[in-house]
Design an enzyme around this catalytic site. Sequence first.
Site, PDB file in Angstrom:
ATOM      1  CG  HIS A   6      -1.950   1.128   0.919  1.00 12.87           C
ATOM      2  ND1 HIS A   6      -3.178   1.089   2.585  1.00 12.87           N
ATOM      3  CD2 HIS A   6      -2.243   2.336   0.095  1.00 12.87           C
ATOM      4  CE1 HIS A   6      -3.965   1.926   1.967  1.00 12.87           C
ATOM      5  NE2 HIS A   6      -3.134   3.288   1.093  1.00 12.87           N
ATOM      6  CG  HIS A   8      -1.928   5.952  -2.007  1.00 13.63           C
ATOM      7  ND1 HIS A   8      -2.689   5.027  -3.105  1.00 13.63           N
ATOM      8  CD2 HIS A   8      -2.093   5.230  -1.521  1.00 13.63           C
ATOM      9  CE1 HIS A   8      -3.286   4.736  -2.674  1.00 13.63           C
ATOM     10  NE2 HIS A   8      -3.422   4.962  -1.107  1.00 13.63           N
ATOM     11  NE  ARG A  71      -1.936  13.238  -1.902  1.00 12.75           N
ATOM     12  CZ  ARG A  71      -1.497  14.674  -2.210  1.00 12.75           C
ATOM     13  NH1 ARG A  71      -0.536  15.588  -2.642  1.00 12.75           N
ATOM     14  NH2 ARG A  71      -1.476  15.483  -0.744  1.00 12.75           N
ATOM     15  CB  ALA A  72      -4.931   7.684  -2.024  1.00  9.13           C
ATOM     16  CB  SER A  73      -6.432  12.033  -1.247  1.00  7.25           C
ATOM     17  OG  SER A  73      -5.324  12.687  -1.748  1.00  7.25           O
ATOM     18  CG  HIS A 178      -7.924   3.782  -0.948  1.00  6.75           C
ATOM     19  ND1 HIS A 178      -7.993   5.642  -0.406  1.00  6.75           N
ATOM     20  CD2 HIS A 178      -6.444   3.177  -0.436  1.00  6.75           C
ATOM     21  CE1 HIS A 178      -7.196   5.253   0.058  1.00  6.75           C
ATOM     22  NE2 HIS A 178      -6.288   4.575   0.745  1.00  6.75           N
ATOM     23  CG  HIS A 223      -6.645   3.057   5.158  1.00  9.14           C
ATOM     24  ND1 HIS A 223      -7.906   2.794   4.494  1.00  9.14           N
ATOM     25  CD2 HIS A 223      -5.929   3.216   4.670  1.00  9.14           C
ATOM     26  CE1 HIS A 223      -7.634   3.732   3.731  1.00  9.14           C
ATOM     27  NE2 HIS A 223      -5.889   3.602   3.824  1.00  9.14           N
ATOM     28  CD  GLU A 284      -2.462   4.821   2.970  1.00  7.09           C
ATOM     29  OE1 GLU A 284      -3.138   6.037   2.253  1.00  7.09           O
ATOM     30  OE2 GLU A 284      -3.143   4.509   4.123  1.00  7.09           O
TER      31      GLU A 284
END
Length: 342
Positions: A6, A8, A71-73, A178, A223, A284
């Site tokens: 995990h 990013h 990047r997840a966000s 995610h 998470h 992460e």
Amino acid sequence: MIIDVHGHYTTAPAALGAWRDLQIAGLKDPSKAPSASSLKISDDELRESIETNQLKLMKQRGSDLTIFSPRASFMAHHIGDFNTSATWAAICNELCFRVAQLFPDHFVPAAMLPQSPGVDPATCIPELVKCVEQYGNVGINLNPDPSGGHWTSPPLTDRHWYPVYEKMVEYDIPAMIHVSTSCNACFHTTGAHYLNADTTAFMQCLTGDLFKDFPTLKFLIPHGGGAVPYHWGRFRGLAQELKKPLLDEHLLNNIFFDTCVYHQPGINLLTDVIPVKNILFASEMIGAVRGVDPQTGHYYDDTKRYVEATANLTDEERQLVYEGNARRVFPRLDAQLKAKGL
């Protein structure tokens, strides 16, 4: 080998964010919309962004390989339309591929999908195919809530998602479930929305029978599974009331959890409650929680310390968490490593 499943690209050069700002501005004023080719990021810029950040910490903390996705966000599927997401996903996925090319011993790419609220997930297939066949991606990130915190999509068990699942099964790749940025003021992105989504995804799967249709489908819930390990008794009891099989049979051949849990008691609980075969090492980093824990003097996201310290794992079980389970859940990663003699 210690494999972090995990990671990013949270440290991408500033030019990426600046390009995205222009793309978003172009939604209101098309004259400001940038072309994809206008984004210029050199290999040297990529090297610097990785060597001084992720790679530096990997060496310090003792991990060897990271499965690396955008990047997840930044995915922010709620912004614009499908074409907006398609262009943005292609750019972000290409950058992760380039990082993996520059650091082939340390990074392997996973893809974000060009999801968009209300749009058929089948539209994501071309990007998925490209990333697997051309970039060597070993997995994807699947956002169960492209609306950004308003949950307008059907549950993951709905046939709405089946086109993506069919392709995942064909390629034998897992999906990390995610979400991305929350645009709902009730849900802080990383403190609430992410953990809500982890718990929600598990419960959606519990109430359905998705894995009867796709017995080889694999989901990685990040998470630490959100609230799942802490409320394992609640989920077992709900499954019983719903006349579902025991969770080991109903879900645990298909659902896995990572170790992005940022304190020792959390890892102790995870490794005590969840079977070892379902736990994959992850950190992460450099991600949502970047600070130093004043109680320990170590970074919160230095999760290897917690895995090492828990009394719930034998040395053989730790190696499953660090490597063996990742190679089983990510068969394409295993094949790439074997091709290198690893």
